[in-house]
Write a protein that holds these residues in place. Structure first.
Motif, PDB file in Angstrom:
ATOM      1  N   SER A 129       0.822  -1.218   0.000  1.00  0.00           N
ATOM      2  CA  SER A 129       0.000   0.000   0.000  1.00  0.00           C
ATOM      3  C   SER A 129       0.851   1.260   0.000  1.00  0.00           C
ATOM      4  O   SER A 129       0.396   2.314  -0.458  1.00  0.00           O
ATOM      5  CB  SER A 129      -0.914   0.011   1.229  1.00  0.00           C
ATOM      6  OG  SER A 129      -0.145   0.020   2.426  1.00  0.00           O
ATOM      7  N   ASP A 130       2.089   1.185   0.516  1.00  0.00           N
ATOM      8  CA  ASP A 130       2.934   2.377   0.581  1.00  0.00           C
ATOM      9  C   ASP A 130       3.812   2.545  -0.652  1.00  0.00           C
ATOM     10  O   ASP A 130       4.636   3.454  -0.724  1.00  0.00           O
ATOM     11  CB  ASP A 130       3.801   2.354   1.840  1.00  0.00           C
ATOM     12  CG  ASP A 130       4.688   1.110   1.928  1.00  0.00           C
ATOM     13  OD1 ASP A 130       4.758   0.354   0.936  1.00  0.00           O
ATOM     14  OD2 ASP A 130       5.305   0.900   2.992  1.00  0.00           O
ATOM     15  N   THR A 137       7.345  -3.948  12.452  1.00  0.00           N
ATOM     16  CA  THR A 137       7.839  -2.594  12.176  1.00  0.00           C
ATOM     17  C   THR A 137       6.747  -1.565  12.438  1.00  0.00           C
ATOM     18  O   THR A 137       6.981  -0.532  13.078  1.00  0.00           O
ATOM     19  CB  THR A 137       8.325  -2.484  10.725  1.00  0.00           C
ATOM     20  OG1 THR A 137       9.425  -3.382  10.532  1.00  0.00           O
ATOM     21  CG2 THR A 137       8.788  -1.065  10.410  1.00  0.00           C
ATOM     22  N   TYR A 138       5.533  -1.843  11.959  1.00  0.00           N
ATOM     23  CA  TYR A 138       4.419  -0.931  12.199  1.00  0.00           C
ATOM     24  C   TYR A 138       4.064  -0.865  13.685  1.00  0.00           C
ATOM     25  O   TYR A 138       3.737   0.204  14.212  1.00  0.00           O
ATOM     26  CB  TYR A 138       3.198  -1.357  11.388  1.00  0.00           C
ATOM     27  CG  TYR A 138       3.279  -1.041   9.910  1.00  0.00           C
ATOM     28  CD1 TYR A 138       4.121  -0.043   9.432  1.00  0.00           C
ATOM     29  CD2 TYR A 138       2.505  -1.726   8.981  1.00  0.00           C
ATOM     30  CE1 TYR A 138       4.191   0.245   8.081  1.00  0.00           C
ATOM     31  CE2 TYR A 138       2.568  -1.436   7.630  1.00  0.00           C
ATOM     32  CZ  TYR A 138       3.419  -0.448   7.183  1.00  0.00           C
ATOM     33  OH  TYR A 138       3.486  -0.152   5.842  1.00  0.00           O
ATOM     34  N   GLN A 139       4.119  -2.009  14.361  1.00  0.00           N
ATOM     35  CA  GLN A 139       3.781  -2.015  15.778  1.00  0.00           C
ATOM     36  C   GLN A 139       4.786  -1.211  16.601  1.00  0.00           C
ATOM     37  O   GLN A 139       4.417  -0.486  17.516  1.00  0.00           O
ATOM     38  CB  GLN A 139       3.714  -3.458  16.296  1.00  0.00           C
ATOM     39  CG  GLN A 139       2.494  -4.221  15.803  1.00  0.00           C
ATOM     40  CD  GLN A 139       2.541  -5.688  16.181  1.00  0.00           C
ATOM     41  OE1 GLN A 139       3.575  -6.346  16.070  1.00  0.00           O
ATOM     42  NE2 GLN A 139       1.420  -6.218  16.638  1.00  0.00           N
ATOM     43  N   ALA A 143       4.616   2.789  15.113  1.00  0.00           N
ATOM     44  CA  ALA A 143       3.321   3.272  14.634  1.00  0.00           C
ATOM     45  C   ALA A 143       3.218   4.790  14.694  1.00  0.00           C
ATOM     46  O   ALA A 143       2.755   5.434  13.744  1.00  0.00           O
ATOM     47  CB  ALA A 143       2.190   2.628  15.446  1.00  0.00           C
ATOM     48  N   LYS A 144       3.651   5.371  15.787  1.00  0.00           N
ATOM     49  CA  LYS A 144       3.525   6.821  15.942  1.00  0.00           C
ATOM     50  C   LYS A 144       4.379   7.562  14.924  1.00  0.00           C
ATOM     51  O   LYS A 144       3.935   8.516  14.285  1.00  0.00           O
ATOM     52  CB  LYS A 144       3.912   7.221  17.362  1.00  0.00           C
ATOM     53  CG  LYS A 144       3.605   8.675  17.695  1.00  0.00           C
ATOM     54  CD  LYS A 144       3.832   8.955  19.173  1.00  0.00           C
ATOM     55  CE  LYS A 144       3.462  10.392  19.518  1.00  0.00           C
ATOM     56  NZ  LYS A 144       3.653  10.679  20.961  1.00  0.00           N
ATOM     57  N   ALA A 194       0.266   2.032   9.160  1.00  0.00           N
ATOM     58  CA  ALA A 194       0.821   2.466  10.446  1.00  0.00           C
ATOM     59  C   ALA A 194      -0.162   3.387  11.162  1.00  0.00           C
ATOM     60  O   ALA A 194      -0.313   3.312  12.386  1.00  0.00           O
ATOM     61  CB  ALA A 194       2.163   3.175  10.238  1.00  0.00           C
ATOM     62  N   PHE A 195      -0.838   4.241  10.401  1.00  0.00           N
ATOM     63  CA  PHE A 195      -1.857   5.121  10.992  1.00  0.00           C
ATOM     64  C   PHE A 195      -2.989   4.288  11.584  1.00  0.00           C
ATOM     65  O   PHE A 195      -3.488   4.580  12.682  1.00  0.00           O
ATOM     66  CB  PHE A 195      -2.405   6.079   9.940  1.00  0.00           C
ATOM     67  CG  PHE A 195      -3.493   6.983  10.449  1.00  0.00           C
ATOM     68  CD1 PHE A 195      -3.177   8.122  11.168  1.00  0.00           C
ATOM     69  CD2 PHE A 195      -4.827   6.669  10.249  1.00  0.00           C
ATOM     70  CE1 PHE A 195      -4.181   8.952  11.668  1.00  0.00           C
ATOM     71  CE2 PHE A 195      -5.837   7.484  10.732  1.00  0.00           C
ATOM     72  CZ  PHE A 195      -5.507   8.635  11.444  1.00  0.00           C
ATOM     73  N   VAL A 196      -3.395   3.230  10.874  1.00  0.00           N
ATOM     74  CA  VAL A 196      -4.461   2.359  11.367  1.00  0.00           C
ATOM     75  C   VAL A 196      -4.013   1.645  12.639  1.00  0.00           C
ATOM     76  O   VAL A 196      -4.789   1.526  13.595  1.00  0.00           O
ATOM     77  CB  VAL A 196      -4.871   1.344  10.279  1.00  0.00           C
ATOM     78  CG1 VAL A 196      -5.798   0.273  10.865  1.00  0.00           C
ATOM     79  CG2 VAL A 196      -5.562   2.052   9.124  1.00  0.00           C
TER      80      VAL A 196
END
Length: 300
Positions: free
Chosen positions: A124-125, A185-187, A190-191, A200-202
């Motif tokens: 998605s990115d 990585t997203y966890q 995330a911020k 990451a926003f989700v």
């Protein structure tokens, strides 16, 4: 994780520390190491990238450029070629050995799977899939656990189509590990990443609203996607469904609350978005392997 009967029938116990039983195929190999006595600073090195996964017992790992850490059952570790491991076995005994699987996967095989993912699984990115960060330490999700269990059976089985079966399972294993790497990585970031990466926003939104009901419609709106596309992209990149990810986040939050002995269990499961105590207990045991009460006792 269980070792097959064929493994115990064929393996020879020669060394008390890191006794090695190996099975080699064309572009991968599986080694099972058993240690039957306490030991410190045991060195081990492979010439190819390795997935190590703990079956039983505990190791303390000392790796280059990484603080020492405990390596426990249900966890895996990705290591680059020629990484020198220095390992302690603080609890190994003759009647309770430490057991660990190590899978060598050829560089060409890894590159082939990554190319397959970039051809078929657009992110998605807009970024490409890459060979994952080495020294990636993670807890096996259900999909990875089942693949490893199946690979143990396949490698030790005497079947004329073994190479073909293993090759397919290795491809799925690499895909799932790369997805787990993106998820972690997203966890962990995330911020920081939420301003530029939709998933990451989700993830950040889920964490900030963990106590509330969360629907696919609500999350897909936050990601500016249709519900069907959001569901597909989320699972494709993260390796698990949105519902499973939310439950994982809720149980991780509950695990942190449980470390405080003064917090009531009812308060904990309600604060983490569960409305039913029995469902909370089942989900906690499924993801952590023990009940919430036993988990609390472990820390107190």
């Amino acid at each position: 994780m269980q070792l097959s009967d064929s493994f115990f029938k064929s393996r020879k116990l020669v060394d008390l520390v890191e006794n090695q039983t190996s099975y080699e195929l064309e572009d991968s190999a599986m080694h099972i190491f058993e240690t039957h006595q306490r030991a410190e600073r045991v060195q081990l090195q492979f010439g190819t990238p390795v997935l190590a996964s703990m079956f039983q017992g505990k190791k303390v790992m000392h790796l280059r450029d990484k603080p020492s850490f405990e390596f426990l059952p249900g966890e895996s570790l990705i290591l680059p070629a020629d990484e020198l491991m220095c390992i302690d076995f603080p609890e190994a005994r003759e009647d309770d050995p430490t057991r660990c699987l190590a899978m060598e996967i050829g560089e060409d095989r890894l590159k082939g799977v990554v190319q397959f993912m970039n051809d078929r699984m657009t992110r998605s990115d807009g970024q490409e899939w890459n060979i994952l960060d080495y020294n990636f330490h993670f807890t096996n999700d259900l999909g990875i656990y089942q693949i490893l269990q199946r690979l143990v059976y396949l490698y030790t089985e005497n079947h004329p189509s073994k190479d073909f079966f293993v090759s397919n399972m290795v491809q799925e294993l690499v895909v799932r590990i790369l997805q787990a790497n993106v998820r972690k990585t997203y966890q962990q970031n995330a911020k920081k990443l939420s301003g530029s990466k939709r998933l990451a926003f989700v993830v950040r939104y889920i964490r900030e609203n963990i106590q509330h009901p969360l629907s696919i419609k609500e999350l897909s709106d936050k990601a500016c996607m249709s519900e069907s596309n959001f569901y597909k992209i989320f699972k494709q990149e993260m390796g698990i469904s949105t519902t499973d990810f939310i439950n994982e986040e809720r149980i991780n939050a509950a695990a942190q609350f449980l470390k405080d002995p003064s917090t009531d269990l009812t308060e904990i499961y309600l604060a983490c978005g569960f409305t039913n105590r029995s469902y909370f207990n089942r989900m906690f045991k499924r993801l952590k392997g023990i009940s919430p009460s036993d988990y609390r006792r472990r820390f107190n």
